[in-house]
Design an enzyme around this catalytic site. Structure first.
Site, PDB file in Angstrom:
ATOM      1  N   GLU A   9      11.538   2.730  14.878  1.00 18.34           N
ATOM      2  CA  GLU A   9      10.682   3.782  14.336  1.00 18.34           C
ATOM      3  C   GLU A   9       9.382   3.840  15.118  1.00 18.34           C
ATOM      4  O   GLU A   9       9.137   3.020  15.999  1.00 18.34           O
ATOM      5  CB  GLU A   9      10.413   3.578  12.843  1.00 18.34           C
ATOM      6  CG  GLU A   9       9.849   2.232  12.460  1.00 18.34           C
ATOM      7  CD  GLU A   9       9.819   2.013  10.946  1.00 18.34           C
ATOM      8  OE1 GLU A   9       9.867   3.003  10.196  1.00 18.34           O
ATOM      9  OE2 GLU A   9       9.742   0.850  10.527  1.00 18.34           O
ATOM     10  N   LYS A  64       6.659  -1.940   2.129  1.00 13.37           N
ATOM     11  CA  LYS A  64       5.440  -1.345   2.676  1.00 13.37           C
ATOM     12  C   LYS A  64       4.240  -2.266   2.441  1.00 13.37           C
ATOM     13  O   LYS A  64       3.372  -2.003   1.600  1.00 13.37           O
ATOM     14  CB  LYS A  64       5.200   0.043   2.084  1.00 13.37           C
ATOM     15  CG  LYS A  64       4.214   0.893   2.891  1.00 13.37           C
ATOM     16  CD  LYS A  64       4.200   2.325   2.371  1.00 13.37           C
ATOM     17  CE  LYS A  64       3.193   3.198   3.116  1.00 13.37           C
ATOM     18  NZ  LYS A  64       3.596   3.447   4.516  1.00 13.37           N
ATOM     19  N   TYR A  78       0.829  -1.205   0.000  1.00  8.08           N
ATOM     20  CA  TYR A  78       0.000   0.000   0.000  1.00  8.08           C
ATOM     21  C   TYR A  78       0.860   1.250   0.000  1.00  8.08           C
ATOM     22  O   TYR A  78       2.057   1.201   0.291  1.00  8.08           O
ATOM     23  CB  TYR A  78      -0.957   0.008   1.198  1.00  8.08           C
ATOM     24  CG  TYR A  78      -0.330   0.414   2.521  1.00  8.08           C
ATOM     25  CD1 TYR A  78      -0.519   1.699   3.029  1.00  8.08           C
ATOM     26  CD2 TYR A  78       0.438  -0.476   3.261  1.00  8.08           C
ATOM     27  CE1 TYR A  78       0.044   2.078   4.235  1.00  8.08           C
ATOM     28  CE2 TYR A  78       1.005  -0.107   4.466  1.00  8.08           C
ATOM     29  CZ  TYR A  78       0.804   1.172   4.956  1.00  8.08           C
ATOM     30  OH  TYR A  78       1.376   1.544   6.152  1.00  8.08           O
ATOM     31  N   LEU A 106      11.080   1.368   7.500  1.00  6.35           N
ATOM     32  CA  LEU A 106      10.550   1.742   6.195  1.00  6.35           C
ATOM     33  C   LEU A 106      11.320   2.956   5.665  1.00  6.35           C
ATOM     34  O   LEU A 106      11.575   3.894   6.414  1.00  6.35           O
ATOM     35  CB  LEU A 106       9.069   2.098   6.321  1.00  6.35           C
ATOM     36  CG  LEU A 106       8.345   2.420   5.016  1.00  6.35           C
ATOM     37  CD1 LEU A 106       8.131   1.147   4.208  1.00  6.35           C
ATOM     38  CD2 LEU A 106       7.019   3.114   5.293  1.00  6.35           C
TER      39      LEU A 106
END
Length: 285
Positions: free
Chosen positions: A180, A148, A33, A205
């Site tokens: 993160e 992702k 996505y 990411l």
């Protein structure tokens, strides 16, 4: 009036959009996505999101459902069809529907391609001025966080845990170091006013907003370091903040109940937020 969504070449009212229960995105979270921000009716950081979409689909062997020009046109059209001047466009590409549930799959399946909009006050969000609080949790995600995928169960559970502890979100920790935020890139500002964030690897990411924010920071004279930092260093930092497509640059005022600096959004975080917004607005398409 319901939203108009895009599904496999058709524009539909959201109530009419249907995906098979055998779709691998539903059964195996076998999907990629992207989320692109819309501001003033234009797309922010679009090229980066489109490039990462291609990188992610290639990494797990899903065919891109359309060419570059059509993809851009679809983003613009879905915003127009939903009269959206500010908010988000969500895009998802799953491997598709094999007709039954099976761990194995055929190569070159026809992907399922969907898009929808979410109207949101991204520019004037209170968190942009007031900041958020976070708690730390163990990072229990899979080993390819650089792709992702829609495998977001653990980040979702971590957000819920943070909420139950009275915080807004969570910073994930692996081997004592911050990786993160649950759906964003984490940063600290040292006492020497150096902006620090973890370097790219399979453990985080490659944030599109991250890349732009770091470039803007360097261009405007901020000192920037890409290195790992511990929970302890974060708690004693001068400032902390995070970046994401839907939140831009947002201050973090407390970690595990410990105030960062004076417990208010820091000068560097707020300045970088303003610089980011001005730059992206000027370069939106």
């Amino acid at each position: 009036m319901s939203r108009i969504v895009y599904l496999n070449g058709e524009w539909l009212a959201e109530e009419e959009a249907k995906v098979s229960i055998f779709d691998r995105g539903y059964v195996f979270a076998d999907a990629i996505y992207e989320v692109t921000c819309v501001l003033d009716g234009k797309l922010l950081d679009y090229d980066g999101h489109a490039a990462r979409l291609k990188r992610s689909t290639k990494a797990i062997g899903i065919a891109m459902p359309t060419d570059d020009d059509t993809l851009l046109a679809l983003h613009r059209e879905i915003a127009a069809r939903n009269d959206m001047t500010e908010g988000l466009i969500y895009l998802q590409v799953s491997r598709g529907n094999p007709g039954d549930r099976d761990f194995m799959f055929e190569n070159n399946m026809t992907p399922t391609f969907s898009m929808f909009t979410q109207k949101k006050n991204v520019l004037g969000a209170a968190t942009g001025k007031n900041g958020i609080t976070v708690v730390t949790v163990e990072d229990l995600r899979w080993g390819r966080c650089d792709i992702k995928t829609v495998q977001l169960l653990y980040p979702s559970l971590a957000k819920m845990e943070a909420h139950e502890k009275g915080a807004d979100d969570a910073w994930m920790v692996k081997d004592g170091f911050i990786t993160e935020q649950t759906s964003a890139t984490a940063y600290i500002v040292t006492q020497e006013s150096v902006v620090v964030t973890r370097p790219l690897s399979r453990e985080i990411l490659p944030g599109i907003t991250r890349a732009t924010a770091l470039e803007i920071a360097a261009r405007n004279g901020f000192k920037v370091e890409e290195r790992a930092f511990t929970v302890e260093e974060a708690k004693t930092a001068k400032e902390a903040f995070f970046t994401s497509a839907s939140n831009f640059v947002t201050p973090v005022t407390a970690i595990d109940g410990h105030k960062i600096g004076d417990g208010k959004p820091g000068e560097i975080s707020l300045k970088l937020r303003n610089l980011y917004i001005a730059d992206r607005r000027a370069n939106a398409i």
